[in-house]
Write a protein that holds these residues in place. Sequence first.
Motif, PDB file in Angstrom:
ATOM      1  N   ALA A 182       0.851  -1.358   0.018  1.00 59.44           N
ATOM      2  CA  ALA A 182      -0.010   0.040   0.004  1.00 59.44           C
ATOM      3  C   ALA A 182       0.932   1.225   0.021  1.00 59.44           C
ATOM      4  O   ALA A 182       0.652   2.084  -0.815  1.00 59.44           O
ATOM      5  CB  ALA A 182      -0.878  -0.035   1.191  1.00 59.44           C
ATOM      6  N   VAL A 183       1.776   1.230   0.760  1.00 61.86           N
ATOM      7  CA  VAL A 183       2.729   2.450   0.929  1.00 61.86           C
ATOM      8  C   VAL A 183       3.485   2.639  -0.444  1.00 61.86           C
ATOM      9  O   VAL A 183       3.498   3.813  -1.078  1.00 61.86           O
ATOM     10  CB  VAL A 183       3.811   2.343   1.993  1.00 61.86           C
ATOM     11  CG1 VAL A 183       4.714   3.568   2.053  1.00 61.86           C
ATOM     12  CG2 VAL A 183       2.875   2.514   3.230  1.00 61.86           C
ATOM     13  N   HIS A 184       3.949   1.752  -0.900  1.00 60.42           N
ATOM     14  CA  HIS A 184       4.732   1.613  -2.181  1.00 60.42           C
ATOM     15  C   HIS A 184       3.755   2.261  -3.275  1.00 60.42           C
ATOM     16  O   HIS A 184       4.260   3.149  -4.163  1.00 60.42           O
ATOM     17  CB  HIS A 184       5.069   0.548  -2.755  1.00 60.42           C
ATOM     18  CG  HIS A 184       6.662   0.231  -2.166  1.00 60.42           C
ATOM     19  ND1 HIS A 184       7.708   0.801  -2.299  1.00 60.42           N
ATOM     20  CD2 HIS A 184       7.000  -0.886  -1.240  1.00 60.42           C
ATOM     21  CE1 HIS A 184       8.648   0.217  -1.522  1.00 60.42           C
ATOM     22  NE2 HIS A 184       8.432  -0.687  -0.838  1.00 60.42           N
ATOM     23  N   ARG A 185       2.415   2.100  -3.244  1.00 62.83           N
ATOM     24  CA  ARG A 185       1.558   2.367  -4.040  1.00 62.83           C
ATOM     25  C   ARG A 185       0.793   3.693  -4.062  1.00 62.83           C
ATOM     26  O   ARG A 185      -0.203   4.025  -4.548  1.00 62.83           O
ATOM     27  CB  ARG A 185       0.545   1.182  -4.397  1.00 62.83           C
ATOM     28  CG  ARG A 185       0.891   0.112  -5.275  1.00 62.83           C
ATOM     29  CD  ARG A 185      -0.093  -1.036  -5.424  1.00 62.83           C
ATOM     30  NE  ARG A 185       0.456  -2.100  -6.414  1.00 62.83           N
ATOM     31  CZ  ARG A 185      -0.146  -2.924  -6.965  1.00 62.83           C
ATOM     32  NH1 ARG A 185      -1.196  -3.361  -6.337  1.00 62.83           N
ATOM     33  NH2 ARG A 185       0.330  -3.657  -7.934  1.00 62.83           N
ATOM     34  N   GLY A 186       1.336   4.446  -2.830  1.00 60.89           N
ATOM     35  CA  GLY A 186       0.831   5.579  -2.466  1.00 60.89           C
ATOM     36  C   GLY A 186      -0.435   5.821  -1.948  1.00 60.89           C
ATOM     37  O   GLY A 186      -1.218   6.794  -1.707  1.00 60.89           O
ATOM     38  N   ASP A 187      -0.770   4.640  -1.182  1.00 58.63           N
ATOM     39  CA  ASP A 187      -2.105   4.616  -0.489  1.00 58.63           C
ATOM     40  C   ASP A 187      -1.802   4.589   1.233  1.00 58.63           C
ATOM     41  O   ASP A 187      -0.490   4.058   1.422  1.00 58.63           O
ATOM     42  CB  ASP A 187      -2.891   2.910  -0.780  1.00 58.63           C
ATOM     43  CG  ASP A 187      -3.175   3.150  -2.282  1.00 58.63           C
ATOM     44  OD1 ASP A 187      -3.515   4.168  -2.887  1.00 58.63           O
ATOM     45  OD2 ASP A 187      -3.116   1.888  -2.732  1.00 58.63           O
TER      46      ASP A 187
ATOM     47  N   ALA B 228       7.894   1.589   9.167  1.00 55.59           N
ATOM     48  CA  ALA B 228       9.236   2.377   8.681  1.00 55.59           C
ATOM     49  C   ALA B 228       9.033   3.183   7.400  1.00 55.59           C
ATOM     50  O   ALA B 228       9.299   4.309   7.109  1.00 55.59           O
ATOM     51  CB  ALA B 228      10.456   1.557   8.889  1.00 55.59           C
ATOM     52  N   LEU B 229       8.385   2.371   6.567  1.00 55.33           N
ATOM     53  CA  LEU B 229       8.328   2.742   5.202  1.00 55.33           C
ATOM     54  C   LEU B 229       6.965   3.805   5.287  1.00 55.33           C
ATOM     55  O   LEU B 229       7.095   4.852   4.558  1.00 55.33           O
ATOM     56  CB  LEU B 229       7.574   1.565   4.276  1.00 55.33           C
ATOM     57  CG  LEU B 229       8.265   1.844   2.818  1.00 55.33           C
ATOM     58  CD1 LEU B 229       9.467   2.046   2.510  1.00 55.33           C
ATOM     59  CD2 LEU B 229       7.380   0.691   2.003  1.00 55.33           C
ATOM     60  N   ALA B 230       6.200   3.748   6.158  1.00 55.93           N
ATOM     61  CA  ALA B 230       5.085   4.594   6.223  1.00 55.93           C
ATOM     62  C   ALA B 230       5.730   6.000   6.725  1.00 55.93           C
ATOM     63  O   ALA B 230       5.161   7.062   6.320  1.00 55.93           O
ATOM     64  CB  ALA B 230       3.986   3.993   7.289  1.00 55.93           C
ATOM     65  N   ALA B 231       6.472   5.863   7.768  1.00 55.80           N
ATOM     66  CA  ALA B 231       7.173   7.142   8.262  1.00 55.80           C
ATOM     67  C   ALA B 231       7.873   7.700   7.101  1.00 55.80           C
ATOM     68  O   ALA B 231       7.975   8.927   7.062  1.00 55.80           O
ATOM     69  CB  ALA B 231       8.141   6.645   9.343  1.00 55.80           C
ATOM     70  N   GLU B 232       8.827   7.086   6.238  1.00 60.03           N
ATOM     71  CA  GLU B 232       9.596   7.723   5.223  1.00 60.03           C
ATOM     72  C   GLU B 232       8.468   8.322   4.489  1.00 60.03           C
ATOM     73  O   GLU B 232       8.821   9.429   3.876  1.00 60.03           O
ATOM     74  CB  GLU B 232      10.289   6.499   4.538  1.00 60.03           C
ATOM     75  CG  GLU B 232      11.105   7.263   3.614  1.00 60.03           C
ATOM     76  CD  GLU B 232      11.948   6.286   2.578  1.00 60.03           C
ATOM     77  OE1 GLU B 232      12.701   6.559   1.747  1.00 60.03           O
ATOM     78  OE2 GLU B 232      11.658   5.115   2.687  1.00 60.03           O
TER      79      GLU B 232
ATOM     80  N   ASP C  71       9.565  11.525   7.398  1.00 62.05           N
ATOM     81  CA  ASP C  71      10.288  11.389   8.802  1.00 62.05           C
ATOM     82  C   ASP C  71      11.411  10.222   8.495  1.00 62.05           C
ATOM     83  O   ASP C  71      11.156   9.254   9.108  1.00 62.05           O
ATOM     84  CB  ASP C  71       9.393  11.077   9.790  1.00 62.05           C
ATOM     85  CG  ASP C  71       9.759  11.035  10.993  1.00 62.05           C
ATOM     86  OD1 ASP C  71      11.396  11.408  11.340  1.00 62.05           O
ATOM     87  OD2 ASP C  71       9.248  11.334  12.135  1.00 62.05           O
ATOM     88  N   PRO C  72      12.587  10.406   7.669  1.00 63.86           N
ATOM     89  CA  PRO C  72      13.483   9.478   7.686  1.00 63.86           C
ATOM     90  C   PRO C  72      14.239   9.057   8.927  1.00 63.86           C
ATOM     91  O   PRO C  72      14.696   7.822   8.962  1.00 63.86           O
ATOM     92  CB  PRO C  72      14.422   9.929   6.419  1.00 63.86           C
ATOM     93  CG  PRO C  72      14.432  11.427   6.621  1.00 63.86           C
ATOM     94  CD  PRO C  72      12.949  11.533   7.077  1.00 63.86           C
ATOM     95  N   LYS C  73      14.196   9.990   9.887  1.00 63.46           N
ATOM     96  CA  LYS C  73      14.914   9.562  11.212  1.00 63.46           C
ATOM     97  C   LYS C  73      14.162   8.719  11.777  1.00 63.46           C
ATOM     98  O   LYS C  73      14.691   7.739  12.501  1.00 63.46           O
ATOM     99  CB  LYS C  73      15.111  10.939  11.757  1.00 63.46           C
ATOM    100  CG  LYS C  73      15.813  10.733  13.194  1.00 63.46           C
ATOM    101  CD  LYS C  73      16.128  11.947  13.862  1.00 63.46           C
ATOM    102  CE  LYS C  73      16.880  11.944  15.173  1.00 63.46           C
ATOM    103  NZ  LYS C  73      16.983  13.095  15.814  1.00 63.46           N
ATOM    104  N   ARG C  74      12.764   8.827  11.932  1.00 60.77           N
ATOM    105  CA  ARG C  74      11.908   7.854  12.399  1.00 60.77           C
ATOM    106  C   ARG C  74      11.960   6.673  11.917  1.00 60.77           C
ATOM    107  O   ARG C  74      11.885   5.475  12.566  1.00 60.77           O
ATOM    108  CB  ARG C  74      10.573   8.392  12.699  1.00 60.77           C
ATOM    109  CG  ARG C  74       9.524   7.430  13.291  1.00 60.77           C
ATOM    110  CD  ARG C  74       8.211   7.994  13.597  1.00 60.77           C
ATOM    111  NE  ARG C  74       7.419   7.296  14.426  1.00 60.77           N
ATOM    112  CZ  ARG C  74       6.381   6.151  13.712  1.00 60.77           C
ATOM    113  NH1 ARG C  74       6.451   6.314  12.509  1.00 60.77           N
ATOM    114  NH2 ARG C  74       5.816   5.416  14.191  1.00 60.77           N
ATOM    115  N   ALA C  75      11.721   6.622  10.334  1.00 59.53           N
ATOM    116  CA  ALA C  75      12.002   5.352   9.794  1.00 59.53           C
ATOM    117  C   ALA C  75      13.034   4.464  10.219  1.00 59.53           C
ATOM    118  O   ALA C  75      13.394   3.220  10.465  1.00 59.53           O
ATOM    119  CB  ALA C  75      11.884   5.671   8.376  1.00 59.53           C
ATOM    120  N   ALA C  76      14.540   5.090  10.286  1.00 61.17           N
ATOM    121  CA  ALA C  76      15.746   4.607  10.632  1.00 61.17           C
ATOM    122  C   ALA C  76      15.667   3.714  12.052  1.00 61.17           C
ATOM    123  O   ALA C  76      16.026   2.948  12.301  1.00 61.17           O
ATOM    124  CB  ALA C  76      16.728   5.269  10.238  1.00 61.17           C
ATOM    125  N   GLY C  77      14.971   4.876  12.737  1.00 60.23           N
ATOM    126  CA  GLY C  77      14.946   4.470  14.341  1.00 60.23           C
ATOM    127  C   GLY C  77      14.125   3.232  14.479  1.00 60.23           C
ATOM    128  O   GLY C  77      14.390   2.401  15.547  1.00 60.23           O
TER     129      GLY C  77
END
Length: 930
Positions: free
Chosen positions: A665-670, A694-698, A702-708
């Motif tokens: 879903a995230v990859h498809r923009g949903d 993490a992908l949803a955070a990116e 918010d890449p910092k949260r995704a990495a965290g």
Amino acid sequence: MEADRPDLVDRTAECEQLRAAARRAAAGHGNAVVLEGAVGLGKTMLLDRLAEQCAALGMRVLYGAAADVEQRLPFAAMSAVARAHVGRDDDLDRVIDLLRGRDALARSVTALHHELAVTEELLALADRWLSRGPVAILLDDAQWADASSMVLLHRLARDIGQEPLLLVVAARALAQGEALNSLQRGLLAQGALELRLEALPEPAVVALATARLGAPPGPRLRGVLRAYGGNPMHVKTLLGAYLADGSIQVEGGEAEFTGPGDPPAAPQPLVDLARGQAAQMPREYRETLQAAAVLGLTVDVAELSAVLDRPLMSVSEVIADAVATGLLVDDGQCLRFRQGLARELLDRSVPQAVRTALHQRAGRMLTGRDGAPERVAAHLLAGGDLDADGRQWLAANADALTVRAPDLAVRLLRRATADPAQASPALRTHLVRALLWDGDPVQAERAARAALSFDGDAACAPDLRWLLVQACYRQGRLQEAIDATEPAVDSPDTSVGQAARFHGIAAICLFLLDRFDEAVTVADRAVADGEAAGDAEGIGIGYLAKGVGLAKDDMAASLALTELALSHLGHGIRPDLQVDPYVLKGICLMELDRLDEADEAVATAVRHNQRTGGVFLTTAHAVRAHIRFLQGRWDDALAEVRSGLDGPDPLGHEPRLLAMADLIAVHRGDAPGAELPADAGEADGRYLVRWAQALAAEAQGDPKRAAGLLRPMWEQADGLEARRMMYRVCPDLARNTVAAGVPGDARALADDLHTIASVQPTPSLAGCAAYCRGLAEGGVAPMRAAVDAFRRAGWPLYEAYAHESAALALAAAGDQAGAREALQQALDGYGRLEASWDMARARARLRDAGVRDGARGRRGRPKHGWDALTDTERTVAELVATGMSNPDVAAQLFLSRRTVQSHVSSILAKLGLTSRVELAVAATQRQAQP
């Protein structure tokens, strides 16, 4: 006209509604009806007429009634509706064999899993029937239906609008169980027609009496009929009683009471009416029919003759009269009471002491004959204490009884083993097995330990100890399971081959406890003992245990060991191994980038678990969804997710499945659909949940949260969730750590991946290492190496990742033309996946680097119409349009029946159709177009 039928007076509206429902189903638009009403209001009469109408429409009619005495028997209600087709349909006969428990203990772990297997087979059979023509399932007295039948009907009704299926469930308005209530709620929520029968109005009662008496009732008789509240059963029973004793005569064009004064006294409650009818019978008739009612819903004339100790011809005359009057019916397979209520009331009219004596006599008589074990057991249980013959019969038939009626088996075996002096070791072992089969490992463990404390037949000890190991394992007490294997291995009663199996199951437990060194030693011992004894199963379990242990580090070795295990286990894989070798093989192949072979192995796992009701069915769907995610077949992956969610989930894979759907879903923009805590899911699925979060955070910037979210999972990876099993998160983790300003973390990831790949290099590992190295250090060469590696691995999303990052590296090096070309390759890759978020991210990153793609890129697939179908959906649509059933399509495409149904639902939605019939028409018209 319906109104011309005396038994359907004033039910014309209901008849027309039911007939319309049947016509819709026959035309391909299935629907359901919930029919309710008090006792005697005409539900059975309506169903009788509906069955005739359905047959006239060319529908396959399955019509029967549930019975109160069979509520504890799995699928008893569905067996009743299918009874008329037994012996006339080979597919049904095979399912009936499975239903009766043939080889069930060797195929499934518990009664629940066996019921799941039966449900899948029955659903597949229904699919085949529906592909050949319309079907009507009419279930009367559903208030007595067993839970398994209710679950099956619920599953059948999920996509009822797409199929030529009519489902009618008729029940009393009161005394409904939770299983029926749940089914009715589900049917009504899906738009089922609800028919509630009300009492007949006075004109209808007068018309009913007129039809019965041959003349309209006079004033006095009409006043008595009015007091019975418009219940046609009450009215007909009352008129029958009055006619029998000459209280009514027709004179002057009216039917009226004979003689002056008050009307003759008549019993008012329905039970009293039934008893009054029974009292009017000759004694021999009454006792014969009462005994038949006590003995069950179906009537066996020879059995009844033996129990009553009366001549067969004498009993047959009574039964023939009961059939002639409609009390009993002959459906071609057996004699049975036409209405459960009639049997219930006759049964209640027999004193308890007489009922017990009848059951005792029936039990003693049936133990010497072949017959359904649950029927014999029910008589033995109702007849009080077991004698020696009863215990002997139970020891010989315990396995069959356990499979067919586990609750009944447990109760009877508890009674048989209550006195230690009379309980044989075999009966104690059967009790433990029955408790495990019934899904009660706690009580099974207690019974096993108690049985092992008795001195007895040493031959039973290894079986008891194996069951004890299983009881501990199923409670999650792995150390206790290991401890239980030790005395078994040391016992002189245990053969070398049996010892091999105990070593194998202990090794699996040790691996699951992350005690790998011990596990390998014990697994080697299992193989050695198995080879010494020439025990193929012992060897196979040992190799399988070693395969489990090596899966975290050496996939090639794990695959080789798993294939060795399969070669020894063959098709006789024990249901209690706690590991599915086909799933393990699929995981190994996936990790070795042999995705097509992995998909085939997991397809075998799906079929095996469907056939056995195995606990790893959802696991197989989850693994297959993961494989298809990597392959870029995302719609197919989502179909596997839906299939995995469409059923029991004993191992807790729901978070893993939902996380996979969220990733797509995230990859498809949903927006992601699941609200899952970070620690949700089973041990080997937690990282998927974190990955999706993490992908949803990116995507939210918010890449910092995704990495965290991802970094702790990687740093703490160990045991069964080793880095070798989760390295595919690294490209996303590296991209976010660099975006968060920590390129050193990406370099450390590259070093970790290089170390893992040095043990067992694969294209995907090489690609991930090169990608992370390129992000950390810059340069075009690592990204081009990553592109090549991901292409060889068959990972299109990651290949597009590498093209995107290569474009950035080329732009940084001043090669604008090369950057535009790399960007276009990335966009083409994302476009094929419909990964709109990735496309937007790539364009934004390259725009910031001064590169514009200068083209719209690959167009996404339309949302509706034939062009909206995926390759798999198009193939499924073409096969369904030819008349193939879901199971047949599944077999041809190596899918599960559930997955095919998921594809069919998606196809109908995209084409704006509502049924398979419409799909067939649309496909034919499309093929005819120039």
